[in-house]
Design an enzyme around this catalytic site. Structure first.
Site, PDB file in Angstrom:
ATOM      1  N   ARG A  22      45.944 -88.296  61.560  1.00 51.95           N
ATOM      2  CA  ARG A  22      46.562 -88.895  62.759  1.00 51.95           C
ATOM      3  C   ARG A  22      47.875 -88.186  63.092  1.00 51.95           C
ATOM      4  NH1 ARG A  22      51.364 -90.832  64.480  1.00 51.95           N
ATOM      5  NH2 ARG A  22      51.657 -91.752  62.405  1.00 51.95           N
ATOM      6  N   ASP A  23      48.869 -88.307  62.241  1.00 54.46           N
ATOM      7  CA  ASP A  23      50.187 -87.744  62.547  1.00 54.46           C
ATOM      8  C   ASP A  23      50.101 -86.224  62.673  1.00 54.46           C
ATOM      9  OD1 ASP A  23      52.931 -87.592  62.945  1.00 54.46           O
ATOM     10  OD2 ASP A  23      53.440 -88.845  61.227  1.00 54.46           O
ATOM     11  N   HIS A 214      57.758 -93.204  55.145  1.00 44.61           N
ATOM     12  CA  HIS A 214      57.040 -92.173  55.902  1.00 44.61           C
ATOM     13  C   HIS A 214      58.052 -91.106  56.319  1.00 44.61           C
ATOM     14  CE1 HIS A 214      54.049 -91.119  59.247  1.00 44.61           C
ATOM     15  NE2 HIS A 214      55.157 -90.575  59.707  1.00 44.61           N
ATOM     16  N   HIS A 216      59.356 -87.179  57.261  1.00 44.90           N
ATOM     17  CA  HIS A 216      59.046 -85.837  57.777  1.00 44.90           C
ATOM     18  C   HIS A 216      60.019 -84.865  57.111  1.00 44.90           C
ATOM     19  CE1 HIS A 216      56.115 -86.592  61.113  1.00 44.90           C
ATOM     20  NE2 HIS A 216      56.453 -87.827  60.763  1.00 44.90           N
ATOM     21  N   CYS A 247      55.580 -86.030  65.920  1.00 41.55           N
ATOM     22  CA  CYS A 247      55.372 -86.886  67.090  1.00 41.55           C
ATOM     23  C   CYS A 247      55.612 -86.071  68.358  1.00 41.55           C
ATOM     24  CB  CYS A 247      56.336 -88.074  67.027  1.00 41.55           C
ATOM     25  SG  CYS A 247      56.264 -89.099  68.508  1.00 41.55           S
ATOM     26  N   ASN A 256      55.147 -83.836  58.463  1.00 41.20           N
ATOM     27  CA  ASN A 256      55.403 -84.840  57.419  1.00 41.20           C
ATOM     28  C   ASN A 256      55.678 -84.135  56.099  1.00 41.20           C
ATOM     29  OD1 ASN A 256      53.256 -85.963  59.392  1.00 41.20           O
ATOM     30  ND2 ASN A 256      54.028 -87.789  58.377  1.00 41.20           N
TER      31      ASN A 256
HETATM   32  N1  COA Z   1      43.386 -97.054  74.320  1.00 39.05           N
HETATM   33  C1  COA Z   1      42.803 -96.458  75.390  1.00 39.05           C
HETATM   34  N2  COA Z   1      43.310 -96.472  76.631  1.00 39.05           N
HETATM   35  C2  COA Z   1      44.467 -97.123  76.794  1.00 39.05           C
HETATM   36  C3  COA Z   1      45.128 -97.758  75.742  1.00 39.05           C
HETATM   37  C4  COA Z   1      44.550 -97.701  74.463  1.00 39.05           C
HETATM   38  N3  COA Z   1      45.132 -98.257  73.387  1.00 39.05           N
HETATM   39  N4  COA Z   1      46.257 -98.313  76.191  1.00 39.05           N
HETATM   40  C5  COA Z   1      46.297 -98.051  77.521  1.00 39.05           C
HETATM   41  N5  COA Z   1      45.217 -97.338  77.878  1.00 39.05           N
HETATM   42  C6  COA Z   1      44.890 -96.866  79.237  1.00 39.05           C
HETATM   43  C7  COA Z   1      44.769 -98.037  80.187  1.00 39.05           C
HETATM   44  O1  COA Z   1      43.447 -98.526  80.180  1.00 39.05           O
HETATM   45  C8  COA Z   1      45.156 -97.401  81.481  1.00 39.05           C
HETATM   46  O2  COA Z   1      44.052 -96.639  81.964  1.00 39.05           O
HETATM   47  P1  COA Z   1      43.700 -96.552  83.527  1.00 39.05           P
HETATM   48  O3  COA Z   1      44.914 -95.964  84.175  1.00 39.05           O
HETATM   49  O4  COA Z   1      42.506 -95.659  83.533  1.00 39.05           O
HETATM   50  O5  COA Z   1      43.446 -97.968  83.941  1.00 39.05           O
HETATM   51  C9  COA Z   1      46.219 -96.396  81.096  1.00 39.05           C
HETATM   52  O6  COA Z   1      45.989 -96.105  79.719  1.00 39.05           O
HETATM   53  C10 COA Z   1      47.637 -96.916  81.281  1.00 39.05           C
HETATM   54  O7  COA Z   1      47.760 -98.185  80.635  1.00 39.05           O
HETATM   55  P2  COA Z   1      49.165 -98.914  80.429  1.00 39.05           P
HETATM   56  O8  COA Z   1      48.944-100.175  79.696  1.00 39.05           O
HETATM   57  O9  COA Z   1      49.881 -98.973  81.762  1.00 39.05           O
HETATM   58  O10 COA Z   1      49.895 -97.925  79.433  1.00 39.05           O
HETATM   59  P3  COA Z   1      51.221 -97.101  79.619  1.00 39.05           P
HETATM   60  O11 COA Z   1      51.027 -96.033  80.626  1.00 39.05           O
HETATM   61  O12 COA Z   1      52.389 -98.037  79.776  1.00 39.05           O
HETATM   62  O13 COA Z   1      51.308 -96.403  78.181  1.00 39.05           O
HETATM   63  C11 COA Z   1      50.694 -96.653  75.866  1.00 39.05           C
HETATM   64  C12 COA Z   1      51.497 -97.192  77.021  1.00 39.05           C
HETATM   65  C13 COA Z   1      51.112 -97.425  74.621  1.00 39.05           C
HETATM   66  C14 COA Z   1      49.220 -96.846  76.141  1.00 39.05           C
HETATM   67  C15 COA Z   1      50.970 -95.148  75.722  1.00 39.05           C
HETATM   68  O14 COA Z   1      52.345 -94.913  75.841  1.00 39.05           O
HETATM   69  C16 COA Z   1      50.482 -94.621  74.388  1.00 39.05           C
HETATM   70  O15 COA Z   1      49.269 -94.486  74.196  1.00 39.05           O
HETATM   71  N6  COA Z   1      51.385 -94.300  73.487  1.00 39.05           N
HETATM   72  C17 COA Z   1      51.046 -93.884  72.137  1.00 39.05           C
HETATM   73  C18 COA Z   1      51.843 -92.695  71.777  1.00 39.05           C
HETATM   74  C19 COA Z   1      51.518 -92.221  70.372  1.00 39.05           C
HETATM   75  O16 COA Z   1      50.409 -92.286  69.870  1.00 39.05           O
HETATM   76  N7  COA Z   1      52.548 -91.684  69.760  1.00 39.05           N
HETATM   77  C20 COA Z   1      52.465 -91.110  68.459  1.00 39.05           C
HETATM   78  C21 COA Z   1      52.702 -92.104  67.400  1.00 39.05           C
HETATM   79  S1  COA Z   1      54.353 -92.113  66.774  1.00 39.05           S
HETATM   80 ZN    ZN Z   2      55.298 -89.485  61.470  1.00 39.68          ZN
END
Ligand code: COA
Ligand code: ZN
Length: 319
Positions: A22-23, A214, A216, A247, A256
């Protein structure tokens, strides 16, 4: 003194949670084919790793590399005792995780506002509120939750993060039933002193809450921070095969701490992990081949401490 006295004393069991799939993979731009991801996870299991963060259930637009989360999870072969984890940041992710067969969700929110906004597009207070719903959904599906706190030792945008803030978030996770809090050192800002302060703050604010760390290795002190954690009784560490990781939503993020390097350090310090170092080095080599560039891990290059070199193949400094 013998050449190899071995560990002076058994230090007990330490859990190594592999987060490379994942990371590590999330930071790679070129899509890693699903069958390669599955082969690496299966290789980790075969080497004796039992905790693996296999993927994340986040927006495929935010992290396209992990858009095959469900396929990877259904393709892996779980040995007895395997604990399969996935990262989740919102309610939709919790719903996906609840039906995909994970044992534990690693929830994520940041201790700093700016990184939380960059990473999950909402203020920390809203993430904490959402986490209650996430925990309820997971509990209904029989899935445990670990409470991840990113930027726990400093934020690349805001600078220092007070240990008390980390303690307060740990308390909130404890109240919603998390089995552990995991302190994420998103951009390698942790030092032995800040690690000790954060552990103390959590033990004060959330007594009895198990802690995972965790790190890095961005500034080269990741394993020194592990030693601090061990000296304070923390027995759960995340690490990434070959030292992959980072990230995409944190400026200056790099890999990491490396799983083989950590397992080597733990074994040589008298701790037991259940992981076969030679087999793990093999997985790191295959991961490096898959990624297509040298990875930062050091033990995979140098070999275990007692690896013997052929004197015939080494230059002699006769004048
Ligand atoms: N899985 C799949 N699709 C997702 C989802 C999920 N968990 N969460 C949101 N979506 C989709 C929604 O269905 C929507 O799709 P659409 O535009 O086709 O309808 C779109 O994403 C936007 O949804 P929204 O709730 O408005 O999300 P957002 O734009 O505010 O983004 C997150 C928020 C959390 C979804 C996004 O910032 C994210 O995925 N962040 C994770 C980052 C990450 O993994 N970082 C590394 C770890 S440290
Ligand atoms: Zn990390």
């Amino acid at each position: 003194m013998t050449d190899n006295p071995g560990p002076a004393a058994r230090g007990g069991h330490v859990t190594v949670c592999e987060v490379g799939p994942r990371d590590g993979f999330q930071a790679e731009e070129t899509f890693i084919p699903t069958d390669r991801k599955i082969a690496i996870v299966d290789g980790l299991f075969a080497a004796g790793v039992r905790h693996v963060q296999v993927t994340s259930f986040v927006s495929p637009r935010a992290v396209p590399q992990l858009r095959d989360a469900e396929e990877v999870l259904s393709g892996i072969t779980r040995p007895p005792g395997a604990v399969v984890a996935a990262l989740v940041a919102n309610q939709k992710g919790a719903e996906r995780a609840g039906t995909a067969g994970v044992d534990i969700v690693h929830g994520v929110l940041s201790a700093s506002e700016t990184h939380n906004l960059k990473n999950v597009n909402r203020p920390v207070a809203k993430s904490l509120e959402d986490m209650k719903g996430i925990a309820a959904t997971l509990s209904g599906a029989g899935v445990a939750i670990e409470g991840g706190i990113a930027t726990a030792f400093g934020c690349p945008f805001e600078g220092p993060v007070p240990a008390e803030r980390v303690g307060r978030i740990a308390r909130a996770y404890q109240e919603l039933g998390a089995v552990r809090v995991s302190l994420g050192d998103t951009t390698g800002m942790a030092t032995p002193l800040t690690v000790a302060a954060a552990i103390r703050a959590i033990r004060e604010a959330a007594p009895g809450m198990p802690i995972g760390l965790h790190f890095h290795n961005t500034r080269g002190v990741g394993l020194a921070c592990v030693m601090t954690g061990l000296s304070m009784g923390v027995t759960h560490y995340d690490a990434s095969i070959g030292g992959l990781g980072g990230c995409p939503f944190a400026a200056g993020a790099t890999g990491n701490i490396c799983t083989e390097d950590l397992v080597y350090l733990l074994a040589e310090s008298g701790y037991e992990t259940g992981i076969d170092l030679d087999a793990l080095i093999g997985v790191a080599e295959r991961t490096q081949e898959t990624i297509g560039r040298p990875l930062p891990g050091q033990v995979m290059k140098a070999g275990p401490r007692l690896r013997r070199h052929d004197p015939e193949l080494t230059r002699h400094a006769a004048g």
